[in-house]
Design a protein around this motif. Sequence first.
Motif, mmCIF file in Angstrom:
data_model
loop_
_atom_site.group_PDB
_atom_site.id
_atom_site.type_symbol
_atom_site.label_atom_id
_atom_site.label_comp_id
_atom_site.label_asym_id
_atom_site.label_seq_id
_atom_site.Cartn_x
_atom_site.Cartn_y
_atom_site.Cartn_z
ATOM 1 N N ASP A 75 76.900 32.957 14.713
ATOM 2 C CA ASP A 75 76.406 34.292 14.357
ATOM 3 C C ASP A 75 75.821 35.068 15.529
ATOM 4 O O ASP A 75 75.271 36.143 15.351
ATOM 5 N N ASN A 89 89.029 37.195 19.529
ATOM 6 C CA ASN A 89 88.770 36.982 18.107
ATOM 7 C C ASN A 89 87.291 36.749 17.857
ATOM 8 O O ASN A 89 86.593 36.172 18.698
ATOM 9 N N LYS A 90 86.807 37.160 16.687
ATOM 10 C CA LYS A 90 85.410 36.877 16.322
ATOM 11 C C LYS A 90 85.275 35.374 16.084
ATOM 12 O O LYS A 90 86.098 34.765 15.407
ATOM 13 N N ARG A 91 84.251 34.781 16.680
ATOM 14 C CA ARG A 91 84.022 33.338 16.531
ATOM 15 C C ARG A 91 83.602 33.029 15.094
ATOM 16 O O ARG A 91 82.706 33.667 14.555
ATOM 17 N N LYS A 92 84.215 32.037 14.497
ATOM 18 C CA LYS A 92 83.841 31.605 13.155
ATOM 19 C C LYS A 92 82.802 30.500 13.283
ATOM 20 O O LYS A 92 82.932 29.602 14.094
ATOM 21 N N GLY A 93 81.758 30.582 12.497
ATOM 22 C CA GLY A 93 80.720 29.559 12.515
ATOM 23 C C GLY A 93 79.649 29.795 13.566
ATOM 24 O O GLY A 93 78.809 28.940 13.814
ATOM 25 N N ASP A 120 80.750 26.639 17.653
ATOM 26 C CA ASP A 120 81.373 27.432 16.605
ATOM 27 C C ASP A 120 82.334 26.520 15.845
ATOM 28 O O ASP A 120 82.339 25.307 16.050
ATOM 29 N N GLN A 121 83.136 27.069 14.990
ATOM 30 C CA GLN A 121 84.051 26.286 14.174
ATOM 31 C C GLN A 121 85.047 25.485 15.006
ATOM 32 O O GLN A 121 85.501 24.425 14.598
ATOM 33 N N ASN A 122 85.395 25.968 16.184
ATOM 34 C CA ASN A 122 86.374 25.295 17.040
ATOM 35 C C ASN A 122 85.752 24.299 18.014
ATOM 36 O O ASN A 122 86.460 23.709 18.815
ATOM 37 N N GLN A 182 79.784 36.559 20.386
ATOM 38 C CA GLN A 182 80.436 36.308 19.099
ATOM 39 C C GLN A 182 81.952 36.469 19.172
ATOM 40 O O GLN A 182 82.653 36.190 18.212
ATOM 41 N N SER A 235 85.535 35.418 21.103
ATOM 42 C CA SER A 235 86.133 34.387 21.951
ATOM 43 C C SER A 235 86.882 35.030 23.113
ATOM 44 O O SER A 235 87.080 36.246 23.152
#
Length: 90
Positions: A30, A24-28, A72-74, A18, A20
């Motif tokens: 879980d 940073n915590k990965r967005k999108g 994830d979001q990216n 989770q 990166s």
Amino acid sequence: MAPFVETWPARELEFRSQVSLKGNKRKGFDGDLKGCELLEMLQYKCEVEKPVTRESVTRCWPIERMFRRCVDQNGGFMVETTAWEGKKGG
């Protein structure tokens, strides 16, 4: 010299995935690795039996490695899950 590679137990993989590479915590995402696509790769480990003779025989053994392709979001990212896939009972 190869860069330092941090290691941790397979049981922490879902939590660690989770975060990166930047920390940073990965967005999108879980941390549900079972929801990611499973990929396999076969590599070989080879050894020369008697490297000091011309009649040396090289023997190779297959090593199976497993990965999960997650999103994830990216975009997409890969996680090696070889040890995690082999664990029993969660």
